[in-house]
Design a protein around this motif. Structure first.
Motif, PDB file in Angstrom:
ATOM      1  N   MET A  66       7.778  -0.365  14.871  1.00  0.00           N
ATOM      2  CA  MET A  66       7.265   0.572  13.870  1.00  0.00           C
ATOM      3  C   MET A  66       7.901   0.282  12.514  1.00  0.00           C
ATOM      4  O   MET A  66       7.231   0.345  11.481  1.00  0.00           O
ATOM      5  N   SER A  67       9.178  -0.062  12.510  1.00  0.00           N
ATOM      6  CA  SER A  67       9.861  -0.382  11.248  1.00  0.00           C
ATOM      7  C   SER A  67       9.211  -1.578  10.566  1.00  0.00           C
ATOM      8  O   SER A  67       9.036  -1.591   9.348  1.00  0.00           O
ATOM      9  N   ASP A  68       8.850  -2.598  11.355  1.00  0.00           N
ATOM     10  CA  ASP A  68       8.182  -3.772  10.791  1.00  0.00           C
ATOM     11  C   ASP A  68       6.829  -3.404  10.192  1.00  0.00           C
ATOM     12  O   ASP A  68       6.463  -3.882   9.115  1.00  0.00           O
ATOM     13  N   VAL A  69       6.096  -2.558  10.887  1.00  0.00           N
ATOM     14  CA  VAL A  69       4.770  -2.136  10.414  1.00  0.00           C
ATOM     15  C   VAL A  69       4.896  -1.378   9.095  1.00  0.00           C
ATOM     16  O   VAL A  69       4.153  -1.642   8.139  1.00  0.00           O
ATOM     17  N   ILE A  70       5.841  -0.446   9.037  1.00  0.00           N
ATOM     18  CA  ILE A  70       6.047   0.328   7.810  1.00  0.00           C
ATOM     19  C   ILE A  70       6.484  -0.586   6.673  1.00  0.00           C
ATOM     20  O   ILE A  70       5.970  -0.492   5.550  1.00  0.00           O
ATOM     21  N   GLU A  71       7.424  -1.490   6.944  1.00  0.00           N
ATOM     22  CA  GLU A  71       7.888  -2.432   5.921  1.00  0.00           C
ATOM     23  C   GLU A  71       6.727  -3.269   5.391  1.00  0.00           C
ATOM     24  O   GLU A  71       6.553  -3.408   4.169  1.00  0.00           O
ATOM     25  N   ASN A  72       5.929  -3.820   6.287  1.00  0.00           N
ATOM     26  CA  ASN A  72       4.800  -4.661   5.864  1.00  0.00           C
ATOM     27  C   ASN A  72       3.791  -3.870   5.037  1.00  0.00           C
ATOM     28  O   ASN A  72       3.256  -4.374   4.052  1.00  0.00           O
ATOM     29  N   TYR A  73       3.543  -2.625   5.430  1.00  0.00           N
ATOM     30  CA  TYR A  73       2.628  -1.772   4.673  1.00  0.00           C
ATOM     31  C   TYR A  73       3.149  -1.551   3.251  1.00  0.00           C
ATOM     32  O   TYR A  73       2.413  -1.707   2.270  1.00  0.00           O
ATOM     33  N   LEU A  74       4.426  -1.195   3.133  1.00  0.00           N
ATOM     34  CA  LEU A  74       5.007  -0.946   1.815  1.00  0.00           C
ATOM     35  C   LEU A  74       5.000  -2.213   0.956  1.00  0.00           C
ATOM     36  O   LEU A  74       4.694  -2.162  -0.236  1.00  0.00           O
ATOM     37  N   LYS A  75       5.325  -3.343   1.548  1.00  0.00           N
ATOM     38  CA  LYS A  75       5.314  -4.606   0.797  1.00  0.00           C
ATOM     39  C   LYS A  75       3.905  -4.965   0.358  1.00  0.00           C
ATOM     40  O   LYS A  75       3.704  -5.494  -0.740  1.00  0.00           O
ATOM     41  N   GLN A  76       2.922  -4.672   1.205  1.00  0.00           N
ATOM     42  CA  GLN A  76       1.534  -4.963   0.854  1.00  0.00           C
ATOM     43  C   GLN A  76       1.088  -4.134  -0.345  1.00  0.00           C
ATOM     44  O   GLN A  76       0.509  -4.668  -1.290  1.00  0.00           O
ATOM     45  N   ILE A  77       1.369  -2.825  -0.335  1.00  0.00           N
ATOM     46  CA  ILE A  77       0.930  -2.014  -1.478  1.00  0.00           C
ATOM     47  C   ILE A  77       1.763  -2.324  -2.720  1.00  0.00           C
ATOM     48  O   ILE A  77       1.270  -2.223  -3.831  1.00  0.00           O
ATOM     49  N   LEU A  78       2.996  -2.755  -2.522  1.00  0.00           N
ATOM     50  CA  LEU A  78       3.822  -3.167  -3.660  1.00  0.00           C
ATOM     51  C   LEU A  78       3.259  -4.438  -4.293  1.00  0.00           C
ATOM     52  O   LEU A  78       3.217  -4.565  -5.515  1.00  0.00           O
ATOM     53  N   THR A  79       2.798  -5.354  -3.469  1.00  0.00           N
ATOM     54  CA  THR A  79       2.200  -6.597  -3.957  1.00  0.00           C
ATOM     55  C   THR A  79       0.914  -6.307  -4.734  1.00  0.00           C
ATOM     56  O   THR A  79       0.624  -6.963  -5.730  1.00  0.00           O
ATOM     57  N   GLN A  80       0.161  -5.315  -4.300  1.00  0.00           N
ATOM     58  CA  GLN A  80      -1.092  -4.957  -4.959  1.00  0.00           C
ATOM     59  C   GLN A  80      -0.875  -4.190  -6.258  1.00  0.00           C
ATOM     60  O   GLN A  80      -1.771  -4.108  -7.086  1.00  0.00           O
ATOM     61  N   SER A  81       0.315  -3.656  -6.438  1.00  0.00           N
ATOM     62  CA  SER A  81       0.625  -2.884  -7.635  1.00  0.00           C
ATOM     63  C   SER A  81       0.776  -3.819  -8.835  1.00  0.00           C
ATOM     64  O   SER A  81       1.446  -4.837  -8.760  1.00  0.00           O
ATOM     65  N   GLU A  82       0.169  -3.458  -9.937  1.00  0.00           N
ATOM     66  CA  GLU A  82       0.262  -4.275 -11.148  1.00  0.00           C
ATOM     67  C   GLU A  82       1.642  -4.200 -11.779  1.00  0.00           C
ATOM     68  O   GLU A  82       2.045  -5.080 -12.525  1.00  0.00           O
ATOM     69  N   GLN A  83       2.384  -3.140 -11.498  1.00  0.00           N
ATOM     70  CA  GLN A  83       3.680  -2.917 -12.132  1.00  0.00           C
ATOM     71  C   GLN A  83       4.855  -3.272 -11.225  1.00  0.00           C
ATOM     72  O   GLN A  83       6.002  -3.026 -11.585  1.00  0.00           O
ATOM     73  N   ASP A  84       4.595  -3.824 -10.017  1.00  0.00           N
ATOM     74  CA  ASP A  84       5.650  -4.089  -9.030  1.00  0.00           C
ATOM     75  C   ASP A  84       6.447  -2.824  -8.757  1.00  0.00           C
ATOM     76  O   ASP A  84       7.668  -2.842  -8.653  1.00  0.00           O
ATOM     77  N   LEU A  85       5.713  -1.705  -8.637  1.00  0.00           N
ATOM     78  CA  LEU A  85       6.338  -0.409  -8.439  1.00  0.00           C
ATOM     79  C   LEU A  85       5.404   0.472  -7.625  1.00  0.00           C
ATOM     80  O   LEU A  85       4.187   0.447  -7.850  1.00  0.00           O
ATOM     81  N   ILE A  86       5.972   1.192  -6.656  1.00  0.00           N
ATOM     82  CA  ILE A  86       5.177   2.170  -5.919  1.00  0.00           C
ATOM     83  C   ILE A  86       5.974   3.461  -5.820  1.00  0.00           C
ATOM     84  O   ILE A  86       7.200   3.452  -5.826  1.00  0.00           O
ATOM     85  N   GLU A  87       5.253   4.574  -5.763  1.00  0.00           N
ATOM     86  CA  GLU A  87       5.851   5.872  -5.518  1.00  0.00           C
ATOM     87  C   GLU A  87       5.184   6.439  -4.288  1.00  0.00           C
ATOM     88  O   GLU A  87       3.948   6.484  -4.215  1.00  0.00           O
TER      89      GLU A  87
END
Length: 154
Positions: A4-25
């Motif tokens: 589950m930790s890997d899944v959550i990490e990958n999800y967060l990294k994916q949305i971070l990569t899609q962010s234009e500002q290299d930032l997510i909240e």
């Protein structure tokens, strides 16, 4: 099968990569609900997988409108990254932190895969077979500092 930790990490990294500002909240509770886990699982992932030595800055605001902000640290050049890494290594570093630092150097293309593997081998606890962990951390830091110094003058 991924944890589950890997899944959550990958999800967060994916949305971070899609962010234009290299930032997510994100809201911890919303993320926990999405992955059907407890909020402490989210805390664990963020505190272990999104650290400064891995190239992330995490800010947290608790309370009703609370959030977790994850920012990908941007380094203007390799020299600046090497200076920051050297400061982080200091006079003692444990194996897990050393591995994270080396992986960051690889991800930032300061070292190639072969060099990263050599660095990982040089700082492994099985190679640094000293009686006390504190001594091992000091020797590991000296080795890391020597490698960082050599990278500055390619």
């Amino acid at each position: 099968m991924k944890s589950m930790s890997d899944v959550i990490e990958n999800y967060l990294k994916q949305i971070l990569t899609q962010s234009e500002q290299d930032l997510i909240e994100i809201k911890r509770s919303e993320l926990a609900k999405r992955f059907e886990c407890v909020p402490s699982q989210i805390n664990y992932v963020i505190s272990t997988r999104f650290t400064i030595e891995k190239g992330y800055v995490v800010e947290s605001k608790r309370g009703g409108g609370g959030y977790i902000r994850i920012t990908r640290a941007k380094i203007s050049d390799h020299a600046e990254l090497l200076r920051q890494v050297s400061d982080l290594v200091g006079h003692g570093i444990d194996q897990r932190t050393a591995e994270s630092v080396i992986m960051r150097l690889f991800e930032e293309k300061v070292v190639n895969k072969r060099e990263a593997n050599l660095m990982l081998a040089a700082v492994d606890r099985s190679i640094l077979a000293l009686k006390y962990p504190e001594e091992r951390d000091i020797v590991r830091a000296r080795i890391m500092q020597a490698m960082i110094e050599s990278l500055r003058y390619e």
